[in-house]
Design a protein around this motif. Structure first.
Motif, mmCIF file in Angstrom:
data_model
loop_
_atom_site.group_PDB
_atom_site.id
_atom_site.type_symbol
_atom_site.label_atom_id
_atom_site.label_comp_id
_atom_site.label_asym_id
_atom_site.label_seq_id
_atom_site.Cartn_x
_atom_site.Cartn_y
_atom_site.Cartn_z
ATOM 1 N N ALA A 124 -7.642 1.653 8.594
ATOM 2 C CA ALA A 124 -8.501 1.035 7.577
ATOM 3 C C ALA A 124 -7.664 0.287 6.545
ATOM 4 N N HIS A 125 -6.567 0.910 6.112
ATOM 5 C CA HIS A 125 -5.735 0.274 5.096
ATOM 6 C C HIS A 125 -4.944 -0.901 5.658
ATOM 7 N N ALA A 126 -4.624 -0.858 6.936
ATOM 8 C CA ALA A 126 -3.896 -1.972 7.561
ATOM 9 C C ALA A 126 -4.829 -3.139 7.862
ATOM 10 N N ILE A 127 -5.958 -2.857 8.499
ATOM 11 C CA ILE A 127 -6.837 -3.927 8.986
ATOM 12 C C ILE A 127 -7.790 -4.423 7.907
ATOM 13 N N LYS A 128 -8.523 -3.498 7.313
ATOM 14 C CA LYS A 128 -9.562 -3.891 6.361
ATOM 15 C C LYS A 128 -8.990 -4.252 4.993
ATOM 16 N N HIS A 129 -8.116 -3.400 4.476
ATOM 17 C CA HIS A 129 -7.632 -3.594 3.105
ATOM 18 C C HIS A 129 -6.295 -4.330 3.027
ATOM 19 N N VAL A 131 -3.211 -3.305 3.028
ATOM 20 C CA VAL A 131 -2.303 -2.681 2.068
ATOM 21 C C VAL A 131 -0.918 -2.548 2.704
ATOM 22 N N GLU A 132 0.096 -2.972 1.994
ATOM 23 C CA GLU A 132 1.463 -2.812 2.486
ATOM 24 C C GLU A 132 1.740 -1.321 2.681
ATOM 25 N N PRO A 133 2.298 -0.925 3.814
ATOM 26 C CA PRO A 133 2.514 0.501 4.084
ATOM 27 C C PRO A 133 3.468 1.188 3.113
ATOM 28 N N MET A 134 4.352 0.435 2.466
ATOM 29 C CA MET A 134 5.284 1.062 1.524
ATOM 30 C C MET A 134 4.543 1.770 0.400
ATOM 31 N N TYR A 135 3.322 1.314 0.096
ATOM 32 C CA TYR A 135 2.577 1.953 -0.981
ATOM 33 C C TYR A 135 2.191 3.389 -0.640
ATOM 34 N N PHE A 136 2.071 3.712 0.635
ATOM 35 C CA PHE A 136 1.793 5.098 1.018
ATOM 36 C C PHE A 136 2.990 5.989 0.711
ATOM 37 N N LYS A 137 4.170 5.469 0.951
ATOM 38 C CA LYS A 137 5.378 6.246 0.638
ATOM 39 C C LYS A 137 5.476 6.480 -0.865
ATOM 40 N N ILE A 138 5.200 5.436 -1.632
ATOM 41 C CA ILE A 138 5.234 5.551 -3.086
ATOM 42 C C ILE A 138 4.176 6.549 -3.544
ATOM 43 N N LEU A 139 2.962 6.429 -3.011
ATOM 44 C CA LEU A 139 1.879 7.322 -3.403
ATOM 45 C C LEU A 139 2.213 8.777 -3.075
ATOM 46 N N CYS A 140 2.827 9.021 -1.937
ATOM 47 C CA CYS A 140 3.234 10.387 -1.581
ATOM 48 C C CYS A 140 4.186 10.953 -2.636
ATOM 49 N N GLY A 141 5.130 10.141 -3.094
ATOM 50 C CA GLY A 141 6.053 10.585 -4.140
ATOM 51 C C GLY A 141 5.341 10.872 -5.446
ATOM 52 N N VAL A 142 4.376 10.037 -5.800
ATOM 53 C CA VAL A 142 3.613 10.246 -7.032
ATOM 54 C C VAL A 142 2.795 11.535 -6.923
ATOM 55 N N ILE A 143 2.203 11.783 -5.777
ATOM 56 C CA ILE A 143 1.438 13.021 -5.577
ATOM 57 C C ILE A 143 2.341 14.227 -5.806
ATOM 58 N N LEU A 144 3.523 14.200 -5.206
ATOM 59 C CA LEU A 144 4.460 15.313 -5.374
ATOM 60 C C LEU A 144 4.840 15.510 -6.844
ATOM 61 N N TYR A 171 2.931 10.268 5.823
ATOM 62 C CA TYR A 171 3.443 8.899 5.878
ATOM 63 C C TYR A 171 3.732 8.489 7.326
ATOM 64 N N TRP A 172 4.298 9.383 8.103
ATOM 65 C CA TRP A 172 4.626 9.103 9.498
ATOM 66 C C TRP A 172 3.356 8.763 10.273
ATOM 67 N N HIS A 173 2.316 9.557 10.107
ATOM 68 C CA HIS A 173 1.061 9.317 10.831
ATOM 69 C C HIS A 173 0.393 8.015 10.397
ATOM 70 N N TYR A 178 -0.398 1.849 11.500
ATOM 71 C CA TYR A 178 -0.059 0.459 11.190
ATOM 72 C C TYR A 178 0.636 -0.184 12.392
ATOM 73 N N THR A 179 1.592 0.521 12.949
ATOM 74 C CA THR A 179 2.323 0.001 14.099
ATOM 75 C C THR A 179 1.377 -0.217 15.278
ATOM 76 N N GLU A 180 0.484 0.741 15.474
ATOM 77 C CA GLU A 180 -0.458 0.686 16.588
ATOM 78 C C GLU A 180 -1.361 -0.551 16.522
#
Length: 191
Positions: A124-129, A131-144, A171-173, A178-180
């Protein structure tokens, strides 16, 4: 070739021109039963306040990484954290993020379900929105960061390590999705 000469190093795998990808492990590191229990126990405390925690996460995310707001027309022009906190759209998205994490945490015993949920999020984030995938990595860090600050008694160093492992798996999943779908740039170099 004499005994002392070593064979030439193998050639690196061919890369497509213009395509960046990080070296992606074959799979996310699985959680042990003990780690799963730690995550589920600590998440139970967090999820009691899921909307407030989610709002705190998104506000910190957008204040520290304002470029992420470009994907949210409803609150991309908000700069004031108090205004963000009052935004019903931001609260709604915070609930969605926290509910997605809750679904993952509740289903850690079922890797296929976790993979399916995160694949939907990623696609959804790749196709519809878009969103650059790096933001998921950043968001994971913010959550922590937010979890360890808001729940210091529960998020000990050991618990933080386990949660870091979970966030890496998330992040891996997501980036796998995104790759798929053919996303051409999954890179961690920008973070």
């Amino acid at each position: 070739m004499s005994r002392r000469e070593s064979p030439p190093p193998p050639s690196p795998p061919p890369r497509l021109v213009g395509v960046q990808r990080e070296d992606r492990p074959e799979r996310a590191e699985p959680l042990s039963d003990a780690e799963t229990e730690i995550i589920q126990d600590t998440w139970g405390q967090v999820y009691k306040n899921c909307e407030d925690v989610g709002v705190s996460v998104l506000i910190r995310f957008f204040v520290n990484f304002p470029s992420a707001k470009q994907y949210f027309s409803q609150f991309q022009d908000m700069d004031d954290p108090e205004e963000m906190e009052r935004s019903s759209q931001l609260r709604h998205h915070a609930r969605r993020v926290m509910n997605a994490i809750n679904t993952v945490v509740e289903n850690l015993h079922d890797p296929e379900k976790v993979s399916a949920v995160l694949a939907l999020v990623g696609k959804a984030h790749a196709i519809k929105h878009k969103v650059e995938p790096m933001y998921f990595k950043i968001l994971c860090g913010v959550i922590l960061e937010v979890l360890s600050e808001d729940y210091p008694e529960s998020f000990t160093a050991e618990v933080q390590m386990v949660w870091t492992k979970l966030m890496a798996a998330l992040y891996w999943h997501v980036t796998g999705a995104y790759t798929e779908v053919g996303w051409l740039q999954v890179s961690s170099s920008a973070v």
